[in-house]
Design a protein around this motif. Structure first.
Motif, mmCIF file in Angstrom:
data_model
loop_
_atom_site.group_PDB
_atom_site.id
_atom_site.type_symbol
_atom_site.label_atom_id
_atom_site.label_comp_id
_atom_site.label_asym_id
_atom_site.label_seq_id
_atom_site.Cartn_x
_atom_site.Cartn_y
_atom_site.Cartn_z
ATOM 1 N N GLN A 1 -0.085 7.889 2.821
ATOM 2 C CA GLN A 1 -1.354 7.487 3.433
ATOM 3 C C GLN A 1 -1.182 6.216 4.254
ATOM 4 O O GLN A 1 -2.142 5.512 4.533
ATOM 5 C CB GLN A 1 -2.427 7.289 2.353
ATOM 6 C CG GLN A 1 -2.703 8.585 1.595
ATOM 7 C CD GLN A 1 -3.831 8.451 0.588
ATOM 8 O OE1 GLN A 1 -4.825 7.767 0.848
ATOM 9 N NE2 GLN A 1 -3.689 9.089 -0.553
ATOM 10 N N GLY A 2 0.077 5.890 4.551
ATOM 11 C CA GLY A 2 0.346 4.737 5.408
ATOM 12 C C GLY A 2 0.419 3.394 4.694
ATOM 13 O O GLY A 2 0.521 2.352 5.352
ATOM 14 N N ILE A 3 0.390 3.395 3.359
ATOM 15 C CA ILE A 3 0.365 2.120 2.625
ATOM 16 C C ILE A 3 1.706 1.385 2.732
ATOM 17 O O ILE A 3 1.751 0.185 3.036
ATOM 18 C CB ILE A 3 -0.048 2.352 1.153
ATOM 19 C CG1 ILE A 3 -1.499 2.823 1.118
ATOM 20 C CG2 ILE A 3 0.143 1.075 0.310
ATOM 21 C CD1 ILE A 3 -1.952 3.427 -0.187
ATOM 22 N N ALA A 4 2.811 2.109 2.552
ATOM 23 C CA ALA A 4 4.130 1.460 2.659
ATOM 24 C C ALA A 4 4.346 0.936 4.081
ATOM 25 O O ALA A 4 4.905 -0.145 4.271
ATOM 26 C CB ALA A 4 5.229 2.431 2.274
ATOM 27 N N SER A 5 3.891 1.683 5.075
ATOM 28 C CA SER A 5 4.061 1.236 6.468
ATOM 29 C C SER A 5 3.340 -0.092 6.702
ATOM 30 O O SER A 5 3.852 -0.982 7.383
ATOM 31 C CB SER A 5 3.508 2.277 7.440
ATOM 32 O OG SER A 5 4.162 3.500 7.257
ATOM 33 N N LYS A 6 2.151 -0.226 6.122
ATOM 34 C CA LYS A 6 1.373 -1.476 6.259
ATOM 35 C C LYS A 6 2.117 -2.632 5.606
ATOM 36 O O LYS A 6 2.233 -3.723 6.167
ATOM 37 C CB LYS A 6 0.027 -1.331 5.548
ATOM 38 C CG LYS A 6 -1.044 -0.808 6.432
ATOM 39 C CD LYS A 6 -2.430 -1.252 5.932
ATOM 40 C CE LYS A 6 -3.451 -0.906 6.978
ATOM 41 N NZ LYS A 6 -4.488 -0.012 6.511
ATOM 42 N N SER B 1 18.167 -3.982 3.023
ATOM 43 C CA SER B 1 17.631 -3.485 1.762
ATOM 44 C C SER B 1 18.619 -2.514 1.144
ATOM 45 O O SER B 1 19.557 -2.083 1.817
ATOM 46 C CB SER B 1 16.304 -2.778 2.026
ATOM 47 O OG SER B 1 15.675 -2.446 0.809
ATOM 48 N N ASP B 2 18.458 -2.211 -0.151
ATOM 49 C CA ASP B 2 19.101 -0.974 -0.604
ATOM 50 C C ASP B 2 18.018 -0.073 -1.154
ATOM 51 O O ASP B 2 17.160 -0.510 -1.913
ATOM 52 C CB ASP B 2 20.313 -1.166 -1.521
ATOM 53 C CG ASP B 2 20.065 -1.970 -2.746
ATOM 54 O OD1 ASP B 2 19.728 -1.387 -3.766
ATOM 55 O OD2 ASP B 2 20.209 -3.209 -2.665
ATOM 56 N N VAL B 3 18.053 1.157 -0.702
ATOM 57 C CA VAL B 3 16.900 2.038 -0.904
ATOM 58 C C VAL B 3 17.302 3.327 -1.605
ATOM 59 O O VAL B 3 18.419 3.813 -1.472
ATOM 60 C CB VAL B 3 16.176 2.350 0.432
ATOM 61 C CG1 VAL B 3 15.827 1.063 1.156
ATOM 62 C CG2 VAL B 3 16.961 3.262 1.333
ATOM 63 N N SER B 4 16.345 3.873 -2.344
ATOM 64 C CA SER B 4 16.569 5.109 -3.096
ATOM 65 C C SER B 4 16.726 6.305 -2.156
ATOM 66 O O SER B 4 16.335 6.238 -0.978
ATOM 67 C CB SER B 4 15.363 5.348 -4.005
ATOM 68 O OG SER B 4 14.221 5.616 -3.217
HETATM 69 C C1 LIG Z 1 9.007 5.563 0.005
HETATM 70 C C2 LIG Z 1 7.541 5.164 -0.232
HETATM 71 C C3 LIG Z 1 7.464 3.673 -0.499
HETATM 72 C C4 LIG Z 1 6.753 5.527 1.059
HETATM 73 O O1 LIG Z 1 5.402 5.145 0.864
HETATM 74 P P1 LIG Z 1 4.173 5.825 1.630
HETATM 75 O O2 LIG Z 1 3.010 4.905 1.514
HETATM 76 O O3 LIG Z 1 3.997 7.195 1.104
HETATM 77 O O4 LIG Z 1 4.718 5.870 3.106
HETATM 78 P P2 LIG Z 1 3.822 5.991 4.448
HETATM 79 O O5 LIG Z 1 2.638 6.823 4.172
HETATM 80 O O6 LIG Z 1 3.617 4.650 5.021
HETATM 81 O O7 LIG Z 1 4.865 6.823 5.318
HETATM 82 C C5 LIG Z 1 4.966 6.703 6.680
HETATM 83 C C6 LIG Z 1 5.973 7.680 7.235
HETATM 84 O O8 LIG Z 1 7.252 7.572 6.607
HETATM 85 C C7 LIG Z 1 7.834 8.874 6.482
HETATM 86 N N1 LIG Z 1 7.915 9.268 5.076
HETATM 87 C C8 LIG Z 1 7.364 8.665 4.002
HETATM 88 N N2 LIG Z 1 7.689 9.299 2.860
HETATM 89 C C9 LIG Z 1 8.459 10.329 3.233
HETATM 90 C C10 LIG Z 1 9.096 11.379 2.529
HETATM 91 N N3 LIG Z 1 9.034 11.483 1.191
HETATM 92 N N4 LIG Z 1 9.794 12.288 3.211
HETATM 93 C C11 LIG Z 1 9.872 12.225 4.557
HETATM 94 N N5 LIG Z 1 9.297 11.261 5.287
HETATM 95 C C12 LIG Z 1 8.598 10.324 4.632
HETATM 96 C C13 LIG Z 1 6.901 9.823 7.202
HETATM 97 O O9 LIG Z 1 7.283 9.869 8.548
HETATM 98 C C14 LIG Z 1 5.573 9.124 7.036
HETATM 99 O O10 LIG Z 1 4.643 9.473 8.015
HETATM 100 P P3 LIG Z 1 3.729 10.788 7.814
HETATM 101 O O11 LIG Z 1 3.158 10.739 6.413
HETATM 102 O O12 LIG Z 1 2.708 10.648 8.900
HETATM 103 O O13 LIG Z 1 4.664 11.937 8.002
HETATM 104 C C15 LIG Z 1 6.908 5.955 -1.396
HETATM 105 O O14 LIG Z 1 7.166 7.342 -1.231
HETATM 106 C C16 LIG Z 1 7.386 5.555 -2.783
HETATM 107 O O15 LIG Z 1 6.729 4.790 -3.476
HETATM 108 N N6 LIG Z 1 8.519 6.134 -3.218
HETATM 109 C C17 LIG Z 1 9.018 5.928 -4.550
HETATM 110 C C18 LIG Z 1 9.516 4.520 -4.777
HETATM 111 C C19 LIG Z 1 10.782 4.201 -4.027
HETATM 112 O O16 LIG Z 1 11.740 4.969 -4.028
HETATM 113 N N7 LIG Z 1 10.784 3.011 -3.435
HETATM 114 C C20 LIG Z 1 11.941 2.482 -2.832
HETATM 115 C C21 LIG Z 1 12.706 1.865 -3.900
HETATM 116 S S1 LIG Z 1 14.221 1.278 -3.370
#
Ligand SMILES: CC(C)(COP(=O)(O)OP(=O)(O)OC[C@H]1O[C@@H](n2cnc3c(N)ncnc32)[C@H](O)[C@@H]1OP(=O)(O)O)[C@@H](O)C(=O)NCCC(=O)NCCS
Length: 155
Positions: free
Chosen positions: A92-97, A116-119
């Protein structure tokens, strides 16, 4: 949805750790084994460590209707150490914000790169935000090995 971003306080720690535990269990579980998820999510119990993170780092929470729906924190100036969104508020765009504000802070502090190091789970999100993969690695947490990616972006 109206999302407010603010700096975290110690009072937020119980909500932050619950969010962390639930998101790891519900969202990251599609990419990691049950044992890995158990070890990772148990990090939620280390309240002191989370309090220290809130106190020492640039630690943001995203809030809507008095509910914390995401958090992000920076360690050591330009090392982005954590980004988690509530399991019920994904895509829902929360991480992007949160990311936008984190990157602004890094730039304002005079860095031209963020790392960063990411999952495995978060990699598509970071690639979507123009991060490059530097390398795939195995990170050890409490004796358990986790595959993840070192990423960076020029600001
Ligand atoms: C990764 C994470 C932080 C993304 O948060 P989010 O709020 O869902 O991300 P956004 O809504 O801002 O995503 C924006 C864009 O990123 C991309 N994106 C986000 N999650 C994605 C996924 N699972 N697969 C593919 N693209 C993805 C998409 O392009 C998305 O745009 P869209 O929804 O219009 O297609 C969230 O999925 C999360 O909490 N994951 C688990 C925790 C984690 O692994 N954190 C990192 C630890 S190192």
């Amino acid at each position: 949805m109206d999302i407010e971003i603010r700096q975290a306080t110690i009072e937020d720690v119980p909500e932050i750790t619950t969010l962390f535990r639930d998101t790891v269990r519900e969202v990251n579980s599609k990419d990691y084994s049950d044992k890995q998820i158990q070890t990772w999510s148990a990090g939620a119990n280390d309240t002191e460590k989370w309090e220290e993170r809130v106190n020492r780092f640039y630690f943001l929470v995203a809030e809507t209707n008095d509910t914390i729906v995401g958090f992000a924190y920076l360690k050591n100036g330009n090392y982005f150490d954590g980004l988690f969104v509530h399991k019920d508020y994904q895509r829902q765009g929360i991480a992007s914000k949160l990311l936008r504000i984190i990157e602004s802070k890094v730039m304002m502090d005079g860095f031209d790169e963020i790392k960063s190091d990411v999952s495995i789970t978060a990699l598509p999100f970071f690639e979507d935000h123009y991060y490059d993969v530097i390398k795939k690695q195995k990170k050890v947490l409490k004796g358990m090995s986790f595959e993840n990616y070192i990423v960076s972006k020029q600001l």
